[in-house]
Design a protein around this motif. Structure first.
Motif, short mmCIF file in Angstrom:
data_model
loop_
_atom_site.label_atom_id
_atom_site.label_comp_id
_atom_site.label_asym_id
_atom_site.label_seq_id
_atom_site.Cartn_x
_atom_site.Cartn_y
_atom_site.Cartn_z
N ALA A 13 0.84 -1.21 0.00
CA ALA A 13 0.00 0.00 0.00
C ALA A 13 0.87 1.25 0.00
O ALA A 13 0.59 2.21 -0.73
CB ALA A 13 -0.94 -0.01 1.21
N LYS A 14 1.92 1.25 0.79
CA LYS A 14 2.83 2.40 0.84
C LYS A 14 3.56 2.55 -0.50
O LYS A 14 3.71 3.67 -1.01
CB LYS A 14 3.84 2.23 1.99
N SER A 17 1.27 4.03 -3.00
CA SER A 17 1.10 5.45 -2.70
C SER A 17 2.31 6.26 -3.19
O SER A 17 2.15 7.32 -3.80
CB SER A 17 0.90 5.64 -1.19
N CYS A 18 3.50 5.74 -2.94
CA CYS A 18 4.72 6.41 -3.42
C CYS A 18 4.74 6.46 -4.94
O CYS A 18 5.10 7.48 -5.54
CB CYS A 18 5.96 5.68 -2.90
N SER A 20 2.15 6.47 -6.93
CA SER A 20 1.13 7.44 -7.37
C SER A 20 1.59 8.88 -7.21
O SER A 20 1.23 9.74 -8.00
CB SER A 20 -0.17 7.24 -6.58
N SER A 21 2.40 9.12 -6.18
CA SER A 21 2.85 10.49 -5.91
C SER A 21 4.17 10.82 -6.62
O SER A 21 4.68 11.93 -6.49
CB SER A 21 2.98 10.72 -4.41
#
Length: 154
Positions: A13-14, A17-18, A20-21
């Motif tokens: 999940a992290k 997220s990384c 995506s950012s």
């Protein structure tokens, strides 16, 4: 370090997220940790995501290796296969990219995925002129791919 299944889920999940950012380096670290412990994580999806991060960092040999690892665990996953074929289209040998797209086309036809098959045809039509091939050459290759897939079903 050995992670629990729950920790791997949190790491994924992290990492996503990384990714995506645009924090590609951190995403690479996390995906690498996941596949180091469990190479078949999500049937190769972690490898595919890792490959995409490497591609964004312009680390193309590492990206190719990660795509190839993803394909070992998910040869029939059309999304991962499409990612690899697209990578070859952008960064690989034109003939190799054409052949991989053609195999993807055959799998899409076999699986009844008309949308993927149509998208792949567009890629093949773009690649063919770079090989000096005509529309008739493409049609012949597509026909062979369909026939190969039909023969495998029997």
């Amino acid at each position: 370090m050995k992670y629990t299944s729950q920790e791997l889920i949190q790491m994924e999940a992290k990492a996503l997220s990384c990714q995506s950012s645009g924090d590609w380096k951190r995403a690479v670290e996390l995906f690498e940790a996941i596949v180091a412990q469990q190479p078949d994580w999500e049937h190769g999806l972690a490898w595919s995501n890792l490959a995409g991060c490497y591609e964004e960092l312009n680390e193309l040999p590492a990206a190719r290796n990660a795509y190839e690892q993803a394909m070992k665990f998910s040869r029939r996953d059309l999304m991962i296969w499409g990612n690899f074929a697209s990578f070859l289209f952008l960064h690989g040998d034109i003939k190799e990219a054409f052949d991989e797209h053609l195999r993807l086309y055959g799998a899409a036809v076999q699986g009844g995925d008309a949308d993927t098959a149509q998208t792949v045809i567009l890629a093949l039509q773009t690649l063919a002129p770079k090989l000096g091939w005509t529309n008739e050459d493409i049609d012949l290759q597509l026909s062979r791919a369909r026939n190969d897939q039909f023969a495998r079903k029997e």
